[in-house]
Motif scaffolding. Structure first.
Motif, PDB file in Angstrom:
ATOM      1  N   ASP A 149       0.915  -1.040  -0.003  1.00  0.00           N
ATOM      2  CA  ASP A 149      -0.203  -0.130   0.110  1.00  0.00           C
ATOM      3  C   ASP A 149       0.972   1.369  -0.117  1.00  0.00           C
ATOM      4  N   ILE A 153       0.736   4.545  -2.497  1.00  0.00           N
ATOM      5  CA  ILE A 153       0.333   5.660  -2.280  1.00  0.00           C
ATOM      6  C   ILE A 153       1.355   6.903  -2.690  1.00  0.00           C
ATOM      7  N   ILE A 156       1.049   7.353  -6.214  1.00  0.00           N
ATOM      8  CA  ILE A 156       0.002   8.652  -6.753  1.00  0.00           C
ATOM      9  C   ILE A 156       0.416   9.819  -6.534  1.00  0.00           C
ATOM     10  N   GLN A 157       1.289  10.162  -5.184  1.00  0.00           N
ATOM     11  CA  GLN A 157       1.689  11.339  -4.766  1.00  0.00           C
ATOM     12  C   GLN A 157       2.777  12.059  -5.714  1.00  0.00           C
ATOM     13  N   CYS A 189      -6.462   7.091  -1.941  1.00  0.00           N
ATOM     14  CA  CYS A 189      -5.612   6.194  -1.699  1.00  0.00           C
ATOM     15  C   CYS A 189      -5.936   5.058  -0.631  1.00  0.00           C
ATOM     16  N   ILE A 192      -8.005   2.086  -2.530  1.00  0.00           N
ATOM     17  CA  ILE A 192      -7.445   1.251  -3.426  1.00  0.00           C
ATOM     18  C   ILE A 192      -7.257  -0.092  -3.142  1.00  0.00           C
ATOM     19  N   THR A 255      -4.091   0.559   6.276  1.00  0.00           N
ATOM     20  CA  THR A 255      -3.482   1.583   5.476  1.00  0.00           C
ATOM     21  C   THR A 255      -3.858   3.063   6.050  1.00  0.00           C
ATOM     22  N   ILE A 259      -1.373   6.270   5.731  1.00  0.00           N
ATOM     23  CA  ILE A 259      -1.635   7.445   4.954  1.00  0.00           C
ATOM     24  C   ILE A 259      -1.712   8.709   5.939  1.00  0.00           C
TER      25      ILE A 259
END
Length: 317
Positions: A149, A153, A156-157, A189, A192, A255, A259
Protein backbone atom coordinates in the motif's frame (compact mmCIF):
# COMPACT_ATOMS: atom_id res chain seq x y z
CA UNK A 1 -30.20 -18.65 21.65
CA UNK A 2 -28.29 -18.48 24.94
CA UNK A 3 -25.26 -20.13 23.33
CA UNK A 4 -25.39 -17.61 20.47
CA UNK A 5 -25.53 -14.65 22.88
CA UNK A 6 -22.62 -16.04 24.92
CA UNK A 7 -20.58 -16.66 21.79
CA UNK A 8 -21.08 -13.13 20.48
CA UNK A 9 -20.50 -11.70 23.95
CA UNK A 10 -17.16 -13.50 24.22
CA UNK A 11 -16.13 -12.54 20.67
CA UNK A 12 -16.84 -8.92 21.62
CA UNK A 13 -15.22 -8.90 25.06
CA UNK A 14 -12.05 -10.90 24.34
CA UNK A 15 -10.62 -8.42 21.76
CA UNK A 16 -11.43 -5.53 24.11
CA UNK A 17 -9.66 -7.25 27.00
CA UNK A 18 -6.76 -7.94 24.63
CA UNK A 19 -6.51 -4.22 23.82
CA UNK A 20 -6.20 -3.41 27.53
CA UNK A 21 -3.52 -6.09 28.00
CA UNK A 22 -1.52 -4.85 25.00
CA UNK A 23 -1.89 -1.17 25.93
CA UNK A 24 -0.49 -1.81 29.41
CA UNK A 25 2.56 -3.81 28.22
CA UNK A 26 5.09 -1.08 29.19
CA UNK A 27 4.07 -1.61 32.83
CA UNK A 28 4.86 -5.32 32.51
CA UNK A 29 8.44 -4.92 31.27
CA UNK A 30 9.65 -1.64 32.81
CA UNK A 31 10.05 -0.94 36.50
CA UNK A 32 9.31 2.80 36.34
CA UNK A 33 6.94 3.68 33.52
CA UNK A 34 6.01 6.95 35.20
CA UNK A 35 9.68 7.94 34.96
CA UNK A 36 9.74 7.10 31.25
CA UNK A 37 6.60 9.19 30.71
CA UNK A 38 8.15 12.12 32.60
CA UNK A 39 11.32 11.94 30.49
CA UNK A 40 9.26 11.74 27.30
CA UNK A 41 7.40 14.86 28.36
CA UNK A 42 10.67 16.70 29.05
CA UNK A 43 11.94 15.66 25.61
CA UNK A 44 8.73 16.92 24.02
CA UNK A 45 9.01 20.27 25.77
CA UNK A 46 12.69 20.66 24.82
CA UNK A 47 13.86 20.82 28.43
CA UNK A 48 16.30 17.98 27.72
CA UNK A 49 17.94 16.88 24.48
CA UNK A 50 18.25 13.12 25.01
CA UNK A 51 17.38 10.32 27.42
CA UNK A 52 20.78 8.63 27.60
CA UNK A 53 20.84 9.12 31.36
CA UNK A 54 17.66 7.04 31.80
CA UNK A 55 18.38 3.68 33.39
CA UNK A 56 15.49 1.23 33.44
CA UNK A 57 15.44 -2.29 34.81
CA UNK A 58 13.86 -4.82 32.46
CA UNK A 59 11.86 -7.64 33.98
CA UNK A 60 8.35 -8.93 34.56
CA UNK A 61 6.32 -6.71 36.89
CA UNK A 62 2.92 -8.41 37.02
CA UNK A 63 1.60 -6.42 39.97
CA UNK A 64 2.10 -3.05 38.26
CA UNK A 65 0.84 -4.52 34.97
CA UNK A 66 -2.43 -5.85 36.40
CA UNK A 67 -2.90 -2.73 38.51
CA UNK A 68 -2.64 -0.52 35.40
CA UNK A 69 -5.15 -2.67 33.51
CA UNK A 70 -7.65 -2.56 36.40
CA UNK A 71 -7.28 1.21 36.84
CA UNK A 72 -7.84 1.97 33.13
CA UNK A 73 -10.74 -0.50 32.91
CA UNK A 74 -12.30 1.12 35.96
CA UNK A 75 -12.03 4.59 34.43
CA UNK A 76 -13.66 3.52 31.17
CA UNK A 77 -16.40 1.40 32.76
CA UNK A 78 -17.32 4.24 35.13
CA UNK A 79 -17.05 6.83 32.31
CA UNK A 80 -14.30 8.68 34.17
CA UNK A 81 -12.23 10.93 31.94
CA UNK A 82 -8.72 9.76 31.06
CA UNK A 83 -5.93 12.33 31.34
CA UNK A 84 -3.09 12.77 28.86
CA UNK A 85 -0.12 15.10 28.44
CA UNK A 86 0.14 17.57 25.56
CA UNK A 87 1.95 20.88 25.10
CA UNK A 88 3.34 20.79 28.64
CA UNK A 89 -0.17 20.46 30.07
CA UNK A 90 -2.24 17.62 31.48
CA UNK A 91 -5.56 17.55 29.60
CA UNK A 92 -8.68 15.43 29.49
CA UNK A 93 -8.79 12.92 26.63
CA UNK A 94 -12.49 13.54 26.02
CA UNK A 95 -13.69 15.48 24.13
CA UNK A 96 -10.23 16.45 22.76
CA UNK A 97 -9.78 13.14 20.91
CA UNK A 98 -13.21 13.18 19.24
CA UNK A 99 -12.42 15.59 16.33
CA UNK A 100 -9.42 13.39 15.40
CA UNK A 101 -11.59 10.28 15.62
CA UNK A 102 -14.40 11.83 13.54
CA UNK A 103 -11.98 12.92 10.81
CA UNK A 104 -10.49 9.41 10.54
CA UNK A 105 -13.98 7.92 10.61
CA UNK A 106 -15.06 10.17 7.71
CA UNK A 107 -12.06 9.02 5.70
CA UNK A 108 -12.75 5.34 6.39
CA UNK A 109 -16.50 5.52 5.70
CA UNK A 110 -16.04 7.54 2.49
CA UNK A 111 -13.31 5.19 1.25
CA UNK A 112 -15.42 2.15 2.14
CA UNK A 113 -18.42 3.24 0.06
CA UNK A 114 -16.14 4.37 -2.77
CA UNK A 115 -14.32 1.01 -2.81
CA UNK A 116 -17.57 -0.99 -2.70
CA UNK A 117 -19.12 1.03 -5.53
CA UNK A 118 -15.99 0.88 -7.69
CA UNK A 119 -15.48 -2.83 -6.98
CA UNK A 120 -19.06 -3.71 -7.99
CA UNK A 121 -18.62 -1.79 -11.25
CA UNK A 122 -15.26 -3.41 -12.03
CA UNK A 123 -16.46 -6.91 -11.10
CA UNK A 124 -19.54 -6.67 -13.32
CA UNK A 125 -17.49 -5.31 -16.23
CA UNK A 126 -14.90 -8.07 -15.85
CA UNK A 127 -17.57 -10.76 -15.56
CA UNK A 128 -19.18 -9.48 -18.78
CA UNK A 129 -15.96 -9.75 -20.82
CA UNK A 130 -15.15 -12.66 -23.16
CA UNK A 131 -13.25 -15.57 -21.58
CA UNK A 132 -9.68 -14.87 -22.75
CA UNK A 133 -9.84 -11.11 -22.13
CA UNK A 134 -11.48 -11.75 -18.76
CA UNK A 135 -8.58 -13.96 -17.65
CA UNK A 136 -6.06 -11.28 -18.61
CA UNK A 137 -7.95 -8.53 -16.77
CA UNK A 138 -8.36 -10.75 -13.69
CA UNK A 139 -4.63 -11.45 -13.63
CA UNK A 140 -3.93 -7.69 -13.82
CA UNK A 141 -6.24 -6.92 -10.87
CA UNK A 142 -4.89 -9.80 -8.79
CA UNK A 143 -1.31 -8.65 -9.49
CA UNK A 144 -2.09 -5.11 -8.34
CA UNK A 145 -3.34 -6.48 -5.03
CA UNK A 146 0.12 -7.88 -4.27
CA UNK A 147 1.72 -4.41 -4.36
CA UNK A 148 2.39 -2.79 -0.95
CA UNK A 149 0.00 0.00 0.00
CA UNK A 150 2.85 2.42 0.73
CA UNK A 151 4.15 1.91 -2.82
CA UNK A 152 0.77 2.74 -4.36
CA UNK A 153 0.34 5.81 -2.15
CA UNK A 154 3.78 7.24 -2.93
CA UNK A 155 3.31 6.57 -6.65
CA UNK A 156 0.06 8.54 -6.66
CA UNK A 157 1.76 11.42 -4.84
CA UNK A 158 4.69 11.26 -7.27
CA UNK A 159 2.36 11.43 -10.30
CA UNK A 160 0.64 14.51 -8.85
CA UNK A 161 4.05 16.15 -8.34
CA UNK A 162 5.08 15.16 -11.88
CA UNK A 163 1.96 16.76 -13.36
CA UNK A 164 2.58 19.90 -11.31
CA UNK A 165 6.20 20.17 -12.48
CA UNK A 166 5.23 19.82 -16.14
CA UNK A 167 2.01 21.85 -16.24
CA UNK A 168 2.14 24.12 -13.21
CA UNK A 169 -1.29 22.84 -12.17
CA UNK A 170 -1.66 21.14 -8.79
CA UNK A 171 -4.43 18.56 -9.20
CA UNK A 172 -4.87 18.30 -5.44
CA UNK A 173 -2.70 18.96 -2.38
CA UNK A 174 -0.68 15.94 -1.25
CA UNK A 175 -0.05 17.00 2.37
CA UNK A 176 -2.58 18.26 4.89
CA UNK A 177 -2.30 21.80 6.25
CA UNK A 178 -4.65 24.27 7.90
CA UNK A 179 -4.53 26.44 4.79
CA UNK A 180 -5.10 23.50 2.41
CA UNK A 181 -6.83 20.61 4.19
CA UNK A 182 -7.00 17.44 2.11
CA UNK A 183 -9.79 14.89 1.94
CA UNK A 184 -10.15 13.49 -1.58
CA UNK A 185 -6.59 12.19 -1.98
CA UNK A 186 -6.50 10.17 1.28
CA UNK A 187 -9.93 8.73 0.47
CA UNK A 188 -8.72 7.64 -2.97
CA UNK A 189 -5.53 6.13 -1.55
CA UNK A 190 -7.44 4.43 1.24
CA UNK A 191 -9.89 2.88 -1.22
CA UNK A 192 -7.33 1.27 -3.57
CA UNK A 193 -6.47 -1.96 -1.74
CA UNK A 194 -10.01 -2.58 -0.44
CA UNK A 195 -11.30 -2.13 -4.00
CA UNK A 196 -8.87 -4.75 -5.31
CA UNK A 197 -9.75 -7.11 -2.45
CA UNK A 198 -13.50 -6.68 -3.01
CA UNK A 199 -13.12 -7.18 -6.78
CA UNK A 200 -11.30 -10.48 -6.23
CA UNK A 201 -13.77 -11.66 -3.58
CA UNK A 202 -16.81 -10.58 -5.58
CA UNK A 203 -15.55 -12.35 -8.71
CA UNK A 204 -15.12 -15.58 -6.74
CA UNK A 205 -18.64 -15.19 -5.33
CA UNK A 206 -20.09 -14.49 -8.79
CA UNK A 207 -18.29 -17.54 -10.18
CA UNK A 208 -19.84 -19.61 -7.41
CA UNK A 209 -23.30 -18.22 -8.20
CA UNK A 210 -22.68 -18.93 -11.88
CA UNK A 211 -22.41 -22.65 -11.17
CA UNK A 212 -25.75 -22.86 -9.35
CA UNK A 213 -28.87 -24.46 -10.77
CA UNK A 214 -31.04 -21.33 -10.82
CA UNK A 215 -28.65 -19.65 -13.28
CA UNK A 216 -28.79 -22.60 -15.68
CA UNK A 217 -32.57 -22.75 -15.30
CA UNK A 218 -32.96 -19.01 -15.98
CA UNK A 219 -30.73 -19.18 -19.05
CA UNK A 220 -32.64 -22.22 -20.31
CA UNK A 221 -35.83 -20.15 -20.10
CA UNK A 222 -34.23 -17.55 -22.38
CA UNK A 223 -33.49 -14.86 -19.81
CA UNK A 224 -30.50 -12.75 -20.79
CA UNK A 225 -27.30 -13.52 -18.90
CA UNK A 226 -26.72 -9.82 -18.20
CA UNK A 227 -30.09 -9.61 -16.43
CA UNK A 228 -29.30 -12.69 -14.33
CA UNK A 229 -25.86 -11.26 -13.51
CA UNK A 230 -26.92 -7.72 -12.61
CA UNK A 231 -29.98 -8.69 -10.57
CA UNK A 232 -29.91 -12.18 -9.08
CA UNK A 233 -26.23 -13.16 -9.03
CA UNK A 234 -25.09 -9.74 -7.82
CA UNK A 235 -27.72 -9.58 -5.07
CA UNK A 236 -26.79 -12.99 -3.68
CA UNK A 237 -23.06 -12.23 -3.93
CA UNK A 238 -23.40 -8.91 -2.09
CA UNK A 239 -25.09 -10.66 0.83
CA UNK A 240 -22.16 -13.08 1.05
CA UNK A 241 -19.70 -10.21 0.57
CA UNK A 242 -21.00 -8.54 3.72
CA UNK A 243 -19.40 -11.26 5.84
CA UNK A 244 -15.99 -10.14 4.52
CA UNK A 245 -16.58 -6.64 5.92
CA UNK A 246 -14.36 -7.28 8.94
CA UNK A 247 -11.39 -8.08 6.69
CA UNK A 248 -12.07 -5.00 4.55
CA UNK A 249 -12.30 -2.76 7.61
CA UNK A 250 -9.04 -3.95 9.18
CA UNK A 251 -7.33 -3.64 5.79
CA UNK A 252 -8.43 0.00 5.66
CA UNK A 253 -7.33 0.69 9.24
CA UNK A 254 -3.82 -0.61 8.56
CA UNK A 255 -3.59 1.60 5.46
CA UNK A 256 -5.06 4.56 7.37
CA UNK A 257 -2.06 4.52 9.72
CA UNK A 258 0.34 4.94 6.78
CA UNK A 259 -1.78 7.58 5.01
CA UNK A 260 -2.20 9.78 8.08
CA UNK A 261 1.52 9.63 8.78
CA UNK A 262 2.67 10.34 5.21
CA UNK A 263 0.13 13.09 4.54
CA UNK A 264 0.27 14.66 8.04
CA UNK A 265 -3.47 14.20 8.46
CA UNK A 266 -4.83 15.14 11.92
CA UNK A 267 -6.57 11.82 12.51
CA UNK A 268 -6.73 9.23 15.25
CA UNK A 269 -3.46 7.48 14.35
CA UNK A 270 -1.60 10.79 14.22
CA UNK A 271 -3.05 11.62 17.64
CA UNK A 272 -1.73 8.29 18.95
CA UNK A 273 1.74 8.91 17.52
CA UNK A 274 1.92 12.39 19.02
CA UNK A 275 0.61 11.56 22.49
CA UNK A 276 1.13 7.82 22.94
CA UNK A 277 4.79 8.08 24.05
CA UNK A 278 3.91 10.45 26.91
CA UNK A 279 0.59 8.77 27.81
CA UNK A 280 0.21 5.07 26.85
CA UNK A 281 -3.49 5.19 27.77
CA UNK A 282 -4.08 7.21 24.58
CA UNK A 283 -3.23 4.16 22.45
CA UNK A 284 -5.65 1.91 24.34
CA UNK A 285 -8.56 4.35 24.15
CA UNK A 286 -7.90 5.14 20.47
CA UNK A 287 -7.91 1.46 19.47
CA UNK A 288 -11.14 0.92 21.40
CA UNK A 289 -12.75 3.84 19.58
CA UNK A 290 -11.88 2.27 16.23
CA UNK A 291 -13.01 -1.23 17.25
CA UNK A 292 -16.14 -0.96 19.41
CA UNK A 293 -18.47 1.11 17.14
CA UNK A 294 -17.62 -0.99 14.08
CA UNK A 295 -18.21 -4.27 15.92
CA UNK A 296 -21.61 -3.12 17.22
CA UNK A 297 -22.72 -1.95 13.74
CA UNK A 298 -21.45 -5.13 12.06
CA UNK A 299 -23.20 -7.40 14.59
CA UNK A 300 -26.50 -5.48 14.33
CA UNK A 301 -26.50 -5.66 10.51
CA UNK A 302 -25.45 -9.32 10.60
CA UNK A 303 -28.36 -10.23 12.89
CA UNK A 304 -30.77 -8.26 10.69
CA UNK A 305 -29.64 -10.02 7.51
CA UNK A 306 -29.76 -13.47 9.12
CA UNK A 307 -33.21 -12.78 10.56
CA UNK A 308 -34.65 -11.61 7.24
CA UNK A 309 -33.13 -14.53 5.33
CA UNK A 310 -34.03 -17.04 8.02
CA UNK A 311 -30.41 -18.14 8.39
CA UNK A 312 -28.72 -19.50 11.46
CA UNK A 313 -25.09 -18.67 12.28
CA UNK A 314 -23.66 -21.81 10.70
CA UNK A 315 -25.42 -21.12 7.38
CA UNK A 316 -24.28 -17.46 7.43
CA UNK A 317 -20.66 -18.49 8.01
Amino acid sequence: MVVSVLRHGLSFLLPIIGVFFIGALPFLFFSNVQGIEAVARLLQSGAIKNALFLNQDLGLYFDAYLHKISVLMGKILTFSNVEYYESQQVKYLFPTILPYFYFSLKLVVSAFFLSVGAAILFALLIKSLPGRIQKTVRFFFFSLESLPDIFLITMIQYMIILVYRNTGELIMPIVHSKQEPIFLLPVLCLAILPTLFIVRTLLFLLDDEDSKVYVEFARAKGIKYSLILYVHMLRNSLISLFYHTKTIYWLMISTLFIIEYIMAIPGITQFMLNNGPTTPDVVTVSVLLMFVPFYIIFTAISYTINFRLGRNEEEAA
